[in-house]
Motif scaffolding. Structure first.
Motif, PDB file in Angstrom:
ATOM      1  N   ALA A  59       1.115  -1.264   0.036  1.00  0.00           N
ATOM      2  CA  ALA A  59       0.164   0.076  -0.040  1.00  0.00           C
ATOM      3  C   ALA A  59       0.725   1.073   0.066  1.00  0.00           C
ATOM      4  N   THR A  64      -2.502   7.116  -2.905  1.00  0.00           N
ATOM      5  CA  THR A  64      -3.340   7.286  -1.858  1.00  0.00           C
ATOM      6  C   THR A  64      -3.630   8.865  -1.197  1.00  0.00           C
ATOM      7  N   LEU A  90      -6.219   4.750   6.627  1.00  0.00           N
ATOM      8  CA  LEU A  90      -7.376   5.572   5.946  1.00  0.00           C
ATOM      9  C   LEU A  90      -8.327   5.949   7.163  1.00  0.00           C
ATOM     10  N   ARG A  94     -11.157   8.379   3.031  1.00  0.00           N
ATOM     11  CA  ARG A  94      -9.862   8.187   2.344  1.00  0.00           C
ATOM     12  C   ARG A  94      -9.844   6.971   1.521  1.00  0.00           C
ATOM     13  N   TYR A  95      -8.817   6.766   0.707  1.00  0.00           N
ATOM     14  CA  TYR A  95      -8.595   5.651  -0.211  1.00  0.00           C
ATOM     15  C   TYR A  95      -7.144   5.335  -0.614  1.00  0.00           C
ATOM     16  N   VAL A  96      -7.130   4.017  -0.842  1.00  0.00           N
ATOM     17  CA  VAL A  96      -5.651   3.643  -1.629  1.00  0.00           C
ATOM     18  C   VAL A  96      -5.966   3.098  -2.783  1.00  0.00           C
ATOM     19  N   GLU A  97      -5.393   3.524  -3.766  1.00  0.00           N
ATOM     20  CA  GLU A  97      -5.596   2.943  -5.336  1.00  0.00           C
ATOM     21  C   GLU A  97      -4.351   2.051  -5.821  1.00  0.00           C
ATOM     22  N   ARG A 212      -9.248   0.515  -6.450  1.00  0.00           N
ATOM     23  CA  ARG A 212      -9.403   1.700  -5.401  1.00  0.00           C
ATOM     24  C   ARG A 212     -10.002   0.829  -4.122  1.00  0.00           C
ATOM     25  N   THR A 214     -11.590   2.098  -0.412  1.00  0.00           N
ATOM     26  CA  THR A 214     -12.039   3.551   0.312  1.00  0.00           C
ATOM     27  C   THR A 214     -12.642   2.907   1.535  1.00  0.00           C
TER      28      THR A 214
END
Length: 668
Positions: A59, A64, A90, A94-97, A212, A214
Motif C-alpha cells: 500500500a 493514496t 485511511l 480516504r482511499y488507496v488505489e 481503489r 475506500t
C-alpha cells in the motif's frame, strides 16, 4: 466503560507506533505498478520462496490520500506487523488505489481495523471499485485479531498481567519481588493486528486498471489500515464428474446447515466404490473434524469451495485435552495406526478460532497422515494451519496458503519422517510459521523447501527443534515481529537431539532478528539456541542471504543458567551474503566454535564479531572460537567484519551494542 474506552485509545496510540513516521501522502501518484516480494524488488529474492499465483503490491507504493505509517520495527505497533514495516492508514472517506500489474479477477486485502473498546472485535465495510465502476463492498472484521498481554494471551484489553511473577522487560523488574506489583499500561502488549479478506471481482480486468479501496464514512471503524493487495487471475472451477459428490449425500452448499454428516457419508461411499470425493463450489458448514483415511478429496479450487465452521465448546474435555472442536480434516491418531493414502486438494478451510488454548485440536489439517498429499488449500482462522503428530512418513505438502493463525502455520511434530513441505505461503502466523519439533520421537529426513513466510507475529519464521538429516532450502522469510528469528535451530521444548546433518541452504531472510523480551537483547536473522543440550551435529549453513537485519545476522547462544553446560560446536558457514546489520554479523553468547568461508558482508552497524563466549571471560580468550577459511570480505564503519585480531577467540563482548539502522537492500 470509560476505562475500556481509555484502554482502546491507548491501544491505538501504541499500535500506530508512537514516534513512527506519519506522513499525509495527499493523493500521491504512482507512475507504474510496483510489484514486490516480501516488500522487496523481486530481483533481490529471485529463486527463493514459493511460486505463487498472485502479485503482491504494498500500500505504501500505491496512490493514496491516506497517511503512511512506519517504517517501525517496534513490537506492538501496526507498522511493525505490516509487510515491509510500512502501511497506509485511511480515515473515513480516504482511499488507496492500486494499478493492476497483470490481468486479474480476484484480490486479497491485508488490513487492520480497531478492536471494540472492551475487546471482541468489530466489523466494518471497505468499498472496492475498479476504474471508478460499480462498487463492491468487502466486510472487514477485527474479531480474529487484537490479542493482548502475556502468553498465551487474552482477548481482553483491560486484563491484568496473566503471569505477575514473570519478568517484565518494560519495567525492568520482577513483579513478584516488587511491592506493590508494578502498574502496567493497558492494554498490555497489544499484537496480532492484521487479518485478510478475499474478493472475486466478478470479471477479469486488465493490466493498468485501477483498484481503489475506500474506507467509507459511517462505518464502525474509526480508521482502516491497508497493508497490501494481492491480485490474481483465478481459473475456472475444477469439475470432477465421476466422483462421490457431497451434494448427493445431503451437503448444503449455502452453509445454512451442518454438512459434516454428508461429508462422512460421501467419504464412506467413495472408499467402498474406489472413487474420489468431490466438493463443488459453495460454502459448507462443518463444525467438527472430518476423519480421513484412504481417500482423495477434491474441491473446485480454494476460491470456490469453502469449508467453514464454528468453534464448538465440548461438554467434557476430549482425551487429548481439547476443550473445543471445530472444522478440520484429520488423519487417525498415530496410536490407532494413523491414516495413509489421503489426498486433499482444491478447497479452503476457514475456522473460527479467536483465542489460544494450547490443548485444543482445532487445526485445519491434523493427525497422522502417511503416504499422503495436501495441495492447493487455503487455510485461515484455525489454531494451526496443519499440525501433524507422528509417527508417520512420506507426507507431501505443496502449494498451500496458510494465513491468520492463532499459533503455528505448519508443524511436523513427533516422529515425522521422509516428508516435504514446499512452495507453501504462510502469512500472519501467531507462532512459528513452519516448524519441525522432535518432541519424544525424532523427526528424520524432512525438508522445508522454497516456502515463503511473512510476518510471523510471535516466534520464528522457520524453526527446527532437534531431529536427524534435516534440510531447510530455498525459503524466503520476512518480517518476524517479536521473540524470534527468521530461522531458529533450537535445542529446547523437550526436543530430541540433532543428529546426522542439518543443511540450511540458499535461503533469504529479510528484516529479521527481533527483540527478545526475556533477555532484553536483539536476536539474529538465524539463531542457534542450546538450551537443553549441546548442538553438535553436522550443521552446514550455505548460500544463504541475510538482508536488512534489525540486529545481528547470525546468533549462537545458550541460556545463562546452562551456559557452562552446553555448547554449539563446529557450525560451518559458507558462501553467505549479509547486506545490512543493526549490530554485528556474528553474536556469540555460548561456548563452542564455527568456521567461515566466503562470507561477504556490507553495511555492518557494529563490530563484525560480538564474541561474549559463555561470559566466563578467561584470560585465554572467549570460550567460542572462530576459524577463517578464507574469502570473508566486507564490513562496515569499524573495518573488516572478520578482522584478524578477532580470531580465533578474542573477547569483543558488548552486551547491548547501539543499533544502527541499515540501509535498504540493493543488488549485490
Amino acid at each position: 466503560m470509560v476505562a475500556a474506552a481509555t484502554a482502546a485509545g491507548v491501544a491505538l496510540s501504541v499500535a500506530l507506533g508512537g514516534g513512527a513516521a506519519l506522513a499525509d501522502t495527499r493523493a500521491t501518484a504512482v507512475p507504474a505498478p510496483a510489484v514486490t516480494r516480501a516488500a522487496l524488488d523481486p530481483a533481490l529474492v529471485a529463486g527463493r520462496g514459493a511460486d505463487v499465483r498472485f502479485a503482491e503490491q504494498e500500500a505504501e507504493n500505491a496512490a493514496t490520500n491516506g497517511t503512511l505509517i512506519g517504517p517501525d520495527r517496534t513490537a506492538y505497533t501496526l507498522p511493525a506487523e505490516a509487510s515491509g514495516r510500512k502501511a497506509v492508514r485511511l480515515a473515513p472517506g480516504r482511499y488507496v488505489e492500486f494499478t493492476l500489474p497483470a490481468a486479474a479477477n480476484a484480490v486479497t486485502v491485508r488490513y487492520s481495523i480497531p478492536d471494540a473498546p472492551a475487546g471482541g472485535g468489530v466489523t466494518a465495510p471497505l468499498d472496492v471499485t475498479v476504474n471508478g465502476g460499480a462498487k463492491k463492498t468487502m466486510t472487514l472484521t477485527s474479531q480474529y485479531s487484537w490479542l493482548y498481554n502475556q502468553y498465551p494471551f487474552s482477548n481482553d484489553p483491560g486484563a491484568d498481567l496473566l503471569h505477575p511473577d514473570w519478568w517484565i522487560t518494560e519495567c525492568g523488574c520482577v513483579p513478584a519481588a516488587t511491592t506493590p506489583a508494578p502498574a502496567i499500561a493497558k492494554p498490555f502488549r497489544p499484537s496480532h493486528f492484521y487479518d485478510e479478506q478475499r474478493l472475486l471481482l466478478g470479471r477479469t480486468y486488465k493490466a493498468g486498471d485501477k483498484v481503489r479501496l475506500t474506507a467509507p464514512a459511517g462505518g464502525a471503524a474509526a480508521w482502516t489500515v491497508i497493508d497490501l493487495l494481492d491480485s490474481e487471475l483465478v481459473g475456472a472451477p475444477h469439475v470432477r464428474l465421476v466422483a462421490a459428490n457431497v451434494l448427493a449425500f445431503g451437503a448444503d452448499p449455502l452453509g445454512r446447515r451442518d454438512s459434516a454428516g454428508a461429508f462422512d457419508k460421501a467419504i464412506a461411499f467413495a472408499r467402498r466404490n474406489h472413487l474420489k470425493v468431490y466438493i463443488p463450489p459453495g460454502t459448507y458448514q462443518v463444525n467438527r473434524h472430518i476423519v480421513v483415511d484412504e481417500v482423495t478429496i477434491e474441491g473446485a479450487g480454494s476460491w470456490y469451495t469453502i469449508i467453514r465452521g464454528h468453534e464448538v465448546a465440548l461438554s467434557t474435555p476430549a482425551p487429548d485435552g481439547s476443550v473445543h472442536t471445530g472444522v478440520g480434516f484429520y488423519g487417525k491418531d498415530a496410536l490407532a495406526g494413523g491414516s495413509r493414502n489421503v489426498h486433499l486438494s482444491g478447497f479452503a478451510i476457514e475456522g473460527d478460532v479467536r483465542e489460544r488454548v494450547d490443548t485444543d485440536q482445532v487445526n485445519g489439517v491434523g493427525g497422522a497422515l502417511s503416504d499422503s498429499t495436501v495441495e492447493g488449500l487455503y487455510i485461515r482462522h484455525t489454531k494451526v494451519g496443519m499440525w501433524f503428530d507422528g509417527p508417520m512418513k512420506n507426507l507431501r505438502i505443496t502449494g498451500n496458503v496458510i494465513v491468520d493463525q492463532i499459533a503455528d502455520g505448519l508443524n511436523f511434530h513427533t516422529g515425522v519422517t521422509d516428508s516435504l513441505a514446499a512452495h507453501n505461503f504462510v502469512r500472519n502466523s501467531g507462532d512459528d510459521a513452519l516448524a519441525m519439533w522432535s518432541e519424544k520421537t525424532a523427526n528424520a529426513r524432512n525438508t522445508f523447501d522454497h516456502n515463503t513466510v511473512q510476518t510471523p507475529v510471535l516466534a520464528n519464521g522457520i524453526a527446527v527443534y532437534g531431529g536427524t538429516d534435516t534440510t531447510i532450502s530455498g525459503n524466503l522469510v520476512a518480517d518476524p515481529i517479536r521473540e524470534g528469528s527468521a530461522i531458529q535451530v533450537g535445542s529446547r521444548f523437550g526436543a530430541e537431539p540433532f543428529t546426522g546433518h542439518l543443511k540450511v541452504t540458499d535461503n533469504t531472510t529479510v528484516r529479521a532478528g527481533t527483540y527478545e523480551l526475556n533477555w532484553n537483547i536483539g536476536l539474529g536473522a538465524i539463531w542457534f539456541y542450546a538450551l537443553e543440550r549441546s548442538i553438535d551435529a553436522d550443521i552446514q549453513v550455505t548460500g544463504d542471504h541475510f538482508l536488512d537485519n534489525t540486529y545481528n545476522a547470525i546468533m549462537l547462544v545458550s541460556e545463562w543458567s546452562v551456559k557452562d553446560l552446553y555448547s554449539i560446536d563446529d557450525v560451518r558457514f559458507k558462501d553467505i551474503r549479509v547486506d545490512g546489520t543493526g549490530t554485528s554479523v556474528i553474536s556469540a553468547r555460548v561456548k563452542g566454535s564455527a568456521s567461515f568461508e566466503n562470507v561477504d558482508a556490507r553495511n555492518v552497524g557494529a563490530v563484525g564479531v560480538n564474541n561474549c563466549g559463555s561470559f566466563g571471560f578467561p584470560a585465554t580468550g572467549s570460550e567460542f572460537s572462530l576459524t577463517d577459511l578464507g574469502g570473508n570480505d566486507g564490513g562496515g564503519t569499524t573495518g573488516p567484519w572478520l578482522a584478524p585480531w578477532e580470531l580465533p577467540n578474542t573477547i569483543t563482548c558488548d552486551d547491548r551494542p547501539p543499533v544502527v539502522a541499515p540501509p535498504a537492500p540493493s543488488p549485490w
